[in-house]
Scaffold this motif. Sequence first.
Motif, PDB file in Angstrom:
ATOM      1  N   HIS A  42      53.327  58.164  64.426  1.00  0.00           N
ATOM      2  CA  HIS A  42      53.115  57.962  63.395  1.00  0.00           C
ATOM      3  C   HIS A  42      52.712  56.437  63.361  1.00  0.00           C
ATOM      4  O   HIS A  42      52.193  56.036  62.824  1.00  0.00           O
ATOM      5  CB  HIS A  42      53.791  58.557  62.113  1.00  0.00           C
ATOM      6  CG  HIS A  42      54.361  59.508  61.677  1.00  0.00           C
ATOM      7  ND1 HIS A  42      53.849  60.276  62.078  1.00  0.00           N
ATOM      8  CD2 HIS A  42      55.598  60.114  63.083  1.00  0.00           C
ATOM      9  CE1 HIS A  42      54.715  61.304  61.797  1.00  0.00           C
ATOM     10  NE2 HIS A  42      55.057  61.248  61.941  1.00  0.00           N
ATOM     11  N   GLY A  67      49.238  54.921  62.734  1.00  0.00           N
ATOM     12  CA  GLY A  67      48.851  54.907  60.949  1.00  0.00           C
ATOM     13  C   GLY A  67      50.227  53.768  60.312  1.00  0.00           C
ATOM     14  O   GLY A  67      49.436  52.692  59.326  1.00  0.00           O
ATOM     15  N   ASP A  68      51.334  53.799  60.672  1.00  0.00           N
ATOM     16  CA  ASP A  68      52.953  53.146  60.317  1.00  0.00           C
ATOM     17  C   ASP A  68      52.154  51.670  60.647  1.00  0.00           C
ATOM     18  O   ASP A  68      51.879  50.923  59.794  1.00  0.00           O
ATOM     19  CB  ASP A  68      53.311  53.116  61.473  1.00  0.00           C
ATOM     20  CG  ASP A  68      55.253  52.155  60.622  1.00  0.00           C
ATOM     21  OD1 ASP A  68      55.119  51.164  60.333  1.00  0.00           O
ATOM     22  OD2 ASP A  68      55.515  52.334  61.957  1.00  0.00           O
ATOM     23  N   GLN A 120      44.777  60.402  68.251  1.00  0.00           N
ATOM     24  CA  GLN A 120      44.848  60.495  67.129  1.00  0.00           C
ATOM     25  C   GLN A 120      45.349  58.713  66.615  1.00  0.00           C
ATOM     26  O   GLN A 120      45.594  58.309  65.859  1.00  0.00           O
ATOM     27  CB  GLN A 120      47.102  60.163  67.358  1.00  0.00           C
ATOM     28  CG  GLN A 120      47.096  61.928  67.610  1.00  0.00           C
ATOM     29  CD  GLN A 120      47.241  62.676  65.986  1.00  0.00           C
ATOM     30  OE1 GLN A 120      48.095  61.582  65.077  1.00  0.00           O
ATOM     31  NE2 GLN A 120      47.106  63.508  66.009  1.00  0.00           N
ATOM     32  N   GLN A 150      43.754  58.322  62.810  1.00  0.00           N
ATOM     33  CA  GLN A 150      45.312  57.446  61.663  1.00  0.00           C
ATOM     34  C   GLN A 150      44.905  56.327  61.711  1.00  0.00           C
ATOM     35  O   GLN A 150      45.432  55.764  60.427  1.00  0.00           O
ATOM     36  CB  GLN A 150      46.352  57.520  62.943  1.00  0.00           C
ATOM     37  CG  GLN A 150      47.256  59.245  62.993  1.00  0.00           C
ATOM     38  CD  GLN A 150      48.896  58.218  64.047  1.00  0.00           C
ATOM     39  OE1 GLN A 150      49.413  57.330  63.432  1.00  0.00           O
ATOM     40  NE2 GLN A 150      48.961  59.081  64.292  1.00  0.00           N
ATOM     41  N   ARG A 180      44.200  55.207  57.185  1.00  0.00           N
ATOM     42  CA  ARG A 180      44.916  54.200  56.231  1.00  0.00           C
ATOM     43  C   ARG A 180      43.697  53.179  56.087  1.00  0.00           C
ATOM     44  O   ARG A 180      44.146  51.948  55.726  1.00  0.00           O
ATOM     45  CB  ARG A 180      45.953  54.040  57.477  1.00  0.00           C
ATOM     46  CG  ARG A 180      46.563  54.569  57.352  1.00  0.00           C
ATOM     47  CD  ARG A 180      47.939  54.869  56.757  1.00  0.00           C
ATOM     48  NE  ARG A 180      49.388  56.084  56.661  1.00  0.00           N
ATOM     49  CZ  ARG A 180      50.385  55.773  56.277  1.00  0.00           C
ATOM     50  NH1 ARG A 180      50.119  55.484  54.818  1.00  0.00           N
ATOM     51  NH2 ARG A 180      50.662  56.687  56.275  1.00  0.00           N
ATOM     52  N   TYR A 236      61.121  57.677  56.671  1.00  0.00           N
ATOM     53  CA  TYR A 236      58.902  58.099  57.100  1.00  0.00           C
ATOM     54  C   TYR A 236      58.984  59.121  57.742  1.00  0.00           C
ATOM     55  O   TYR A 236      58.250  59.968  57.167  1.00  0.00           O
ATOM     56  CB  TYR A 236      59.116  56.990  58.326  1.00  0.00           C
ATOM     57  CG  TYR A 236      57.237  56.911  58.572  1.00  0.00           C
ATOM     58  CD1 TYR A 236      56.720  57.797  58.609  1.00  0.00           C
ATOM     59  CD2 TYR A 236      56.903  55.925  58.920  1.00  0.00           C
ATOM     60  CE1 TYR A 236      54.804  58.058  59.717  1.00  0.00           C
ATOM     61  CE2 TYR A 236      55.254  55.412  58.726  1.00  0.00           C
ATOM     62  CZ  TYR A 236      54.648  56.415  58.878  1.00  0.00           C
ATOM     63  OH  TYR A 236      53.015  56.185  59.433  1.00  0.00           O
ATOM     64  N   SER A 237      59.484  60.066  58.406  1.00  0.00           N
ATOM     65  CA  SER A 237      59.454  61.139  59.505  1.00  0.00           C
ATOM     66  C   SER A 237      60.041  61.919  57.783  1.00  0.00           C
ATOM     67  O   SER A 237      59.544  63.488  57.697  1.00  0.00           O
ATOM     68  CB  SER A 237      60.519  61.730  60.264  1.00  0.00           C
ATOM     69  OG  SER A 237      60.054  60.616  60.923  1.00  0.00           O
ATOM     70  N   GLN A 288      56.698  61.463  55.813  1.00  0.00           N
ATOM     71  CA  GLN A 288      55.967  62.768  56.119  1.00  0.00           C
ATOM     72  C   GLN A 288      55.975  64.187  56.491  1.00  0.00           C
ATOM     73  O   GLN A 288      54.558  64.738  55.757  1.00  0.00           O
ATOM     74  CB  GLN A 288      55.463  62.050  57.323  1.00  0.00           C
ATOM     75  CG  GLN A 288      54.607  62.901  58.499  1.00  0.00           C
ATOM     76  CD  GLN A 288      54.498  63.792  59.407  1.00  0.00           C
ATOM     77  OE1 GLN A 288      55.527  63.763  59.994  1.00  0.00           O
ATOM     78  NE2 GLN A 288      53.731  64.848  58.926  1.00  0.00           N
ATOM     79  N   GLU A 342      50.232  66.229  58.923  1.00  0.00           N
ATOM     80  CA  GLU A 342      50.471  64.773  58.005  1.00  0.00           C
ATOM     81  C   GLU A 342      49.386  64.259  56.763  1.00  0.00           C
ATOM     82  O   GLU A 342      47.867  64.478  57.272  1.00  0.00           O
ATOM     83  CB  GLU A 342      49.909  63.038  58.686  1.00  0.00           C
ATOM     84  CG  GLU A 342      50.361  61.713  58.602  1.00  0.00           C
ATOM     85  CD  GLU A 342      50.743  60.759  59.106  1.00  0.00           C
ATOM     86  OE1 GLU A 342      51.298  59.373  58.540  1.00  0.00           O
ATOM     87  OE2 GLU A 342      50.306  61.013  59.965  1.00  0.00           O
ATOM     88  N   LEU A 393      49.481  67.395  63.712  1.00  0.00           N
ATOM     89  CA  LEU A 393      50.794  67.065  64.613  1.00  0.00           C
ATOM     90  C   LEU A 393      50.778  67.633  65.855  1.00  0.00           C
ATOM     91  O   LEU A 393      52.267  67.490  65.729  1.00  0.00           O
ATOM     92  CB  LEU A 393      51.633  65.468  64.171  1.00  0.00           C
ATOM     93  CG  LEU A 393      50.691  64.377  62.611  1.00  0.00           C
ATOM     94  CD1 LEU A 393      52.372  64.360  62.189  1.00  0.00           C
ATOM     95  CD2 LEU A 393      50.281  63.167  63.957  1.00  0.00           C
TER      96      LEU A 393
END
Length: 681
Positions: A264, A267-268, A306, A310, A314, A382-383, A386, A597, A614
């Motif tokens: 991630h 996006g993070d 990705q 991502q 965002r 976070y995981s 998500q 996600e 993902l």
Amino acid sequence: MGTSAEDAHAGGRWWHGPFAVFQSNLQEIDAGMDVESALDVVEAHGANAWLLNTGGIISNHPTDLPFQTRNPHLADRPSGDLVGDAVAAAHRRGIRLLARFDLSKVAAPIAREHPEWCFRTHDGRPQVYQGLWSVCPSGGYYQERSFEIIDEVLSRYPVDGVFVNWFNFNMVDYSRQWYGVCHCDACVDHFREWSGGADLPVDPRTPAINTWSTFSQEVLSDLNRRLTDHIHAASPDALVVLGKRADMRYAEQGKMFGKELWPHAAGDQVSELRNHEPPVPAFVNGVSFVDMPYRMAGEEPAQFAQYLAQGIARGGMPSTYIMGAPGRIPYPSLEVAGEITRFFRRHESLYRDLTSAARIALVKATPARLGAAPSDEYLGVYSMLQRGGYPFDVLPQDQITKLRDAGRLAAYPAVILPDVGSVEPHAAALDAYVRQGGHLVTTGDTAVAADGTAELASSPARARSGGVRRDQELWSTYATTTHQERAADHVYHAPLVAIFGKAYDCEWDGDAQLHGETLPAAPHGPPEKAYGHIASRENPAYGRRFDSGGGSVTSFPWTIGTSYREVETSPAQEMFLSALDEVFTASWRIEAPEQIEVVAGRSGDDLVLHLINLTGASRRGFRPPAPVPGVRVLLPETTARTGAEALVSGETPTIGPDGVLDLDVVGDFEVLRITGGAGIA
């Protein structure tokens, strides 16, 4: 008078609308490149801005400054001026030209003439790489001459923006050799004055490195502000990209060998950059090669996809980064990068107005030490969010008070602080958030002072009782939300969650609601002796306290995110999400495999859901994802009267009378636009 980043934002400058970048990071041998052919590639890619090497290490225009090195290969051009040719050709096509500067290094003759500009280790050694000498942001080259270098370009060419690369203190070189803190005379004198007489740190493992980190960020922030204002004074419509205080924040995404994948990452990072105050745009720069030492080895297309998918989900602008003149080095990811870039450009009206619709905020801690990666606790929480299908935003810890004062924190019914340590500078803002009806969820050592007392008046735990248990001390320790009434008979009920990381006992407030129990450690071997856990209701799995204003604080006095990340079993995730559900109710939800996600946004009156596949994630990267069938979005029944579009596949799924929207399949990614649905987020 200069124009600040805040003023630029209020004025609606061109970079506050959607745009896409193509960066050709040139080698000096590219000075004779055909700019028309390069622009053919830029246009076909879908980009409408071209980021081009202009000055700094090598000047790709005929500089007259004695502290710049003119590219000797400019002699290969009839005009002798790559920058001038590129600006003119780009503007004829309606493409913006962004001038790239790298001010981190100078050639040896310049360094010999001005050694006071250069980086020095604690024992006086310079940092030299490929004949180039690193210079220090505290010294005269950055502090004075950088203004002249940029001025020369702005006075000659109508560039649309200025991008400064590697705007930092050079503690490592390209071979990842560690040099440490700069000890040039400017740094020594400035740090001593700033710190009240302290010496610069030598050992990065000492607490003094964090003091230096604060100092270095202040040096860069001040230089950033002055450069930004100076550039805007000379060219008010020029975008400035060089740090968090400039016009646009910058996230570069690329692989580094030897590191496991954080799937991630793009996006993070973009979410974190977008949630500063004041808000400014961000762009995500996807790297087309696998790592700096392997600049000709192309990235896997699925991995590169990705970065951009991502990033745009965002709210970031897409940027594709290659080495050399376009077409000279083969990069297999360019095809998919172009597809996503062109998709972004086709839907500019959507991305122009795209804002987050997440109702959960995940706070990202200020690093405990220089260069530290996000904690396992943060990554684990976070995981869990998500994979559970809970859309959320990432908020930087150091922005909490600013976001609260700007009214932005109140947009989130729930804010999660995963083992972020002391929140003393933001305690008043967080308590005010709770008084106004917000719900905090804390884990680990969040909001616990050095003496073990609670920093939040709204906390359900008043203080620690006893010390912190860590790592091996926690082996064979469990948390459960079920009363273990038969524990004395060695009979237990699910769930039993293994506790990893750290944990401590608490003195709970009299108004606190205690949920579940913990099972302190008992022998874990040999198996004949592995029994004896006695449940402790005084030490719950978590505690909660409600405020009179309707808000609450839920505290896990252990690292549940680390526990999940370590073993990735369902009970930890179910426990955490159930505790969140007790204080937070989503107005809609999604039924999909956890490899999808979901990023929720608003564009005008519409709800926009980015669904990112993902399934291709592996230990070190991404492989082509597998199509995911049977994704279902459960919306309020009132949404049935609205329409929906699947913008990537081109399908027009229907929303049933019960508010259910079914998608046949999600490929690499999908973007759902639900007409008039912004109000349900």
